[in-house]
Motif scaffolding. Structure first.
Motif, mmCIF file in Angstrom:
data_model
loop_
_atom_site.group_PDB
_atom_site.id
_atom_site.type_symbol
_atom_site.label_atom_id
_atom_site.label_comp_id
_atom_site.label_asym_id
_atom_site.label_seq_id
_atom_site.Cartn_x
_atom_site.Cartn_y
_atom_site.Cartn_z
ATOM 1 N N ALA A 142 0.841 -1.203 0.000
ATOM 2 C CA ALA A 142 0.000 0.000 0.000
ATOM 3 C C ALA A 142 0.874 1.250 0.000
ATOM 4 O O ALA A 142 2.088 1.175 0.151
ATOM 5 C CB ALA A 142 -0.877 0.004 1.242
ATOM 6 N N VAL A 143 0.232 2.386 -0.176
ATOM 7 C CA VAL A 143 0.927 3.674 -0.042
ATOM 8 C C VAL A 143 -0.114 4.666 0.464
ATOM 9 O O VAL A 143 -1.323 4.476 0.242
ATOM 10 C CB VAL A 143 1.546 4.107 -1.394
ATOM 11 N N GLN A 144 0.343 5.695 1.167
ATOM 12 C CA GLN A 144 -0.598 6.722 1.623
ATOM 13 C C GLN A 144 -1.048 7.568 0.441
ATOM 14 O O GLN A 144 -0.286 7.775 -0.503
ATOM 15 C CB GLN A 144 0.067 7.624 2.678
ATOM 16 N N ASN A 145 -2.263 8.052 0.495
ATOM 17 C CA ASN A 145 -2.769 9.035 -0.467
ATOM 18 C C ASN A 145 -3.049 10.336 0.279
ATOM 19 O O ASN A 145 -3.164 10.330 1.512
ATOM 20 C CB ASN A 145 -4.086 8.559 -1.096
ATOM 21 N N VAL A 146 -3.159 11.409 -0.472
ATOM 22 C CA VAL A 146 -3.548 12.691 0.115
ATOM 23 C C VAL A 146 -4.907 13.057 -0.475
ATOM 24 O O VAL A 146 -5.027 13.238 -1.692
ATOM 25 C CB VAL A 146 -2.503 13.789 -0.197
ATOM 26 N N ILE A 147 -5.922 13.118 0.373
ATOM 27 C CA ILE A 147 -7.248 13.514 -0.118
ATOM 28 C C ILE A 147 -7.364 15.036 -0.005
ATOM 29 O O ILE A 147 -7.083 15.608 1.055
ATOM 30 C CB ILE A 147 -8.394 12.860 0.684
ATOM 31 N N VAL A 148 -7.746 15.661 -1.102
ATOM 32 C CA VAL A 148 -7.928 17.123 -1.116
ATOM 33 C C VAL A 148 -9.293 17.445 -1.717
ATOM 34 O O VAL A 148 -9.900 16.592 -2.364
ATOM 35 C CB VAL A 148 -6.827 17.819 -1.963
ATOM 36 N N VAL A 149 -9.749 18.684 -1.514
ATOM 37 C CA VAL A 149 -10.980 19.099 -2.211
ATOM 38 C C VAL A 149 -10.607 19.428 -3.650
ATOM 39 O O VAL A 149 -9.486 19.870 -3.922
ATOM 40 C CB VAL A 149 -11.673 20.317 -1.527
ATOM 41 N N ASP A 209 -4.297 5.676 3.810
ATOM 42 C CA ASP A 209 -3.940 4.623 2.856
ATOM 43 C C ASP A 209 -4.791 4.711 1.582
ATOM 44 O O ASP A 209 -5.978 5.067 1.634
ATOM 45 C CB ASP A 209 -4.138 3.243 3.497
ATOM 46 N N ALA A 210 -4.155 4.322 0.462
ATOM 47 C CA ALA A 210 -4.753 4.507 -0.860
ATOM 48 C C ALA A 210 -6.151 3.890 -1.017
ATOM 49 O O ALA A 210 -7.070 4.568 -1.498
ATOM 50 C CB ALA A 210 -3.819 3.930 -1.923
ATOM 51 N N ASN A 211 -6.330 2.632 -0.617
ATOM 52 C CA ASN A 211 -7.632 1.997 -0.884
ATOM 53 C C ASN A 211 -8.787 2.642 -0.132
ATOM 54 O O ASN A 211 -9.802 2.982 -0.747
ATOM 55 C CB ASN A 211 -7.574 0.489 -0.615
ATOM 56 N N PRO A 212 -8.659 2.855 1.186
ATOM 57 C CA PRO A 212 -9.738 3.577 1.864
ATOM 58 C C PRO A 212 -9.904 4.996 1.322
ATOM 59 O O PRO A 212 -11.034 5.478 1.189
ATOM 60 C CB PRO A 212 -9.328 3.592 3.336
ATOM 61 N N ALA A 213 -8.791 5.657 0.957
ATOM 62 C CA ALA A 213 -8.891 7.011 0.387
ATOM 63 C C ALA A 213 -9.805 6.972 -0.834
ATOM 64 O O ALA A 213 -10.716 7.800 -0.972
ATOM 65 C CB ALA A 213 -7.501 7.521 0.001
ATOM 66 N N GLN A 214 -9.564 5.988 -1.700
ATOM 67 C CA GLN A 214 -10.374 5.915 -2.910
ATOM 68 C C GLN A 214 -11.833 5.597 -2.602
ATOM 69 O O GLN A 214 -12.743 6.116 -3.250
ATOM 70 C CB GLN A 214 -9.761 4.904 -3.882
ATOM 71 N N GLU A 222 -17.793 14.510 -6.494
ATOM 72 C CA GLU A 222 -17.970 15.900 -6.946
ATOM 73 C C GLU A 222 -17.059 16.862 -6.187
ATOM 74 O O GLU A 222 -16.677 17.904 -6.705
ATOM 75 C CB GLU A 222 -19.418 16.373 -6.690
ATOM 76 N N GLU A 223 -16.751 16.477 -4.944
ATOM 77 C CA GLU A 223 -16.017 17.418 -4.076
ATOM 78 C C GLU A 223 -14.559 17.050 -3.814
ATOM 79 O O GLU A 223 -13.745 17.927 -3.537
ATOM 80 C CB GLU A 223 -16.719 17.520 -2.712
ATOM 81 N N LEU A 224 -14.240 15.742 -3.842
ATOM 82 C CA LEU A 224 -12.916 15.316 -3.365
ATOM 83 C C LEU A 224 -12.104 14.553 -4.408
ATOM 84 O O LEU A 224 -12.667 13.903 -5.292
ATOM 85 C CB LEU A 224 -13.075 14.414 -2.129
ATOM 86 N N THR A 225 -10.771 14.621 -4.259
ATOM 87 C CA THR A 225 -9.840 13.860 -5.102
ATOM 88 C C THR A 225 -8.803 13.200 -4.200
ATOM 89 O O THR A 225 -8.369 13.809 -3.222
ATOM 90 C CB THR A 225 -9.057 14.811 -6.053
ATOM 91 N N ALA A 226 -8.406 11.973 -4.558
ATOM 92 C CA ALA A 226 -7.313 11.307 -3.837
ATOM 93 C C ALA A 226 -6.058 11.374 -4.693
ATOM 94 O O ALA A 226 -6.050 10.912 -5.832
ATOM 95 C CB ALA A 226 -7.686 9.856 -3.558
ATOM 96 N N LEU A 227 -5.001 11.996 -4.144
ATOM 97 C CA LEU A 227 -3.741 12.127 -4.882
ATOM 98 C C LEU A 227 -2.778 11.025 -4.451
ATOM 99 O O LEU A 227 -2.661 10.721 -3.263
ATOM 100 C CB LEU A 227 -3.111 13.504 -4.605
ATOM 101 N N GLU A 228 -2.088 10.454 -5.437
ATOM 102 C CA GLU A 228 -1.115 9.387 -5.201
ATOM 103 C C GLU A 228 0.007 9.839 -4.267
ATOM 104 O O GLU A 228 0.616 10.890 -4.505
ATOM 105 C CB GLU A 228 -0.462 8.990 -6.533
ATOM 106 N N GLY A 229 0.314 9.028 -3.263
ATOM 107 C CA GLY A 229 1.360 9.390 -2.312
ATOM 108 C C GLY A 229 2.749 9.489 -2.928
ATOM 109 O O GLY A 229 3.599 10.233 -2.430
ATOM 110 N N THR A 230 2.979 8.747 -4.000
ATOM 111 C CA THR A 230 4.300 8.790 -4.639
ATOM 112 C C THR A 230 4.616 10.216 -5.097
ATOM 113 O O THR A 230 5.772 10.638 -5.081
ATOM 114 C CB THR A 230 4.343 7.820 -5.846
ATOM 115 N N GLN A 231 3.596 10.946 -5.450
ATOM 116 C CA GLN A 231 3.698 12.359 -5.852
ATOM 117 C C GLN A 231 4.262 13.221 -4.702
ATOM 118 O O GLN A 231 4.774 14.308 -4.916
ATOM 119 C CB GLN A 231 2.261 12.768 -6.203
ATOM 120 N N PHE A 232 4.129 12.703 -3.467
ATOM 121 C CA PHE A 232 4.594 13.441 -2.287
ATOM 122 C C PHE A 232 5.857 12.806 -1.696
ATOM 123 O O PHE A 232 6.311 13.183 -0.630
ATOM 124 C CB PHE A 232 3.489 13.469 -1.214
ATOM 125 N N GLY A 233 6.369 11.784 -2.388
ATOM 126 C CA GLY A 233 7.568 11.093 -1.907
ATOM 127 C C GLY A 233 7.306 10.085 -0.803
ATOM 128 O O GLY A 233 8.238 9.643 -0.129
#
Ligand code: GLN
Length: 278
Positions: A142-149, A209-214, A222-233
């Motif tokens: 797994a990898v962490q994701n960042v959920i943003v609006v 974590d990515a799966n629960p984030a998704q 409509e409101e949220l996006t999950a960004l891949e953690g690799t993008q954040f290192g």
């Protein structure tokens, strides 16, 4: 005696904090984990020093049913999901009954060897946890994701500095967030509450974590996006089943069961049914 052991363990943890900080910046922070593992240290001491959990007919399993698709409250309110199916299949291989208890994620490690025999909860193997419990072979990457609006300017590691970050208490997302320069971390017992506070504007993002984030994002596309953690290192993590420290017979039996479930296709079937939705 109890105090002395606690002091010795604190000392050991203290040394590891220094080493861990020098080795990596994006790995879950050992420092942030120290508080909960110290509590766990105190409780392992009281765990029975008797034989293997394998001697029991029923294995008590701890999970935190708020981490879909690995575990969530099923239709009848009892825990369901990939981890629950997996531990039931393992129990069957071992010829054991399995009783699943829903608990706070943050109290799982400290409960192993006393309140529960095993924890399965999308739990990442970390050095700090390995001081308190033994892990099975890893079963999921797994990898962490960042959920943003939607429309958020957060897109890189630098953008996370000085931000309000929501996390689930005691998770690797929590450790990563606490390590970010200037971060103001809000810890929730349930990840869904962090997501709700993101929707309410109380936090700027949620690290999970990515799966629960998704899963959470799909309920608010409509409101949220999950960004891949690799993008954040962020580094990849491995989920494994946690067991009492030193119960080699149990670890070996669980690993053997896991291996057989992979070989006979059961594991892939459970992944398809619960995670990839095939
Ligand atoms: N994988 C993360 C951890 O081990 C989160 C697990 C969870 O919230 N169930 O800390």
């Amino acid at each position: 005696m109890k105090k002395l052991l606690a002091l010795v363990l604190t000392g050991v943890l203290g040394v590891s904090v220094l080493t861990a900080c020098g080795s990596s910046s994006s790995a879950p922070s050992a420092a942030a984990e120290t508080a909960s593992t110290e509590a766990a240290a105190a409780s392992t001491e009281t765990a029975s020093a008797s034989g293997s959990a394998l001697d029991k007919d029923t294995l008590i399993i701890g999970t935190n049913a708020a981490f879909p698709p690995f575990e969530y409250a099923g239709d009848d309110g009892t825990p369901a999901g990939f981890d629950i199916d997996l531990i039931n299949a393992i129990g069957e291989k071992l010829g054991k009954k399995v009783e699943v208890k829903d608990m706070e994620f943050d109290s799982l490690v400290a409960s192993i060897g006393n309140k529960i025999d095993i924890a399965i909860a999308g739990m990442t193997v970390t050095e700090e946890r390995q001081k308190m419990v033994d892990f099975s072979d890893p079963y999921y990457e797994a990898v962490q994701n960042v959920i943003v609006v939607n429309g958020s300017e957060i897109a890189s590691a630098d953008d996370l500095k000085n931000k309000k970050i929501g996390v689930q208490l005691g998770t690797t997302g929590d450790f990563i967030a606490s390590d970010i320069e200037g971060s103001e971390v809000s810890q929730y017992n349930k990840a869904v509450d962090a997501v709700n506070d993101l929707l309410n504007g109380r936090v700027d993002c949620v690290i999970i974590d990515a799966n629960p984030a998704q899963e959470f994002v799909s309920q608010h596309a409509e409101e949220l996006t999950a960004l891949e953690g690799t993008q954040f290192g962020f580094e990849t993590e491995n989920y494994a089943i946690a067991m009492p420290k030193g119960d080699a017979a149990l670890v070996e039996a669980v690993n053997q069961a896991l291996k057989e479930l992979k070989e006979d296709g059961t594991f892939d079937k459970l992944v398809a049914e619960n995670i990839t939705g095939e």
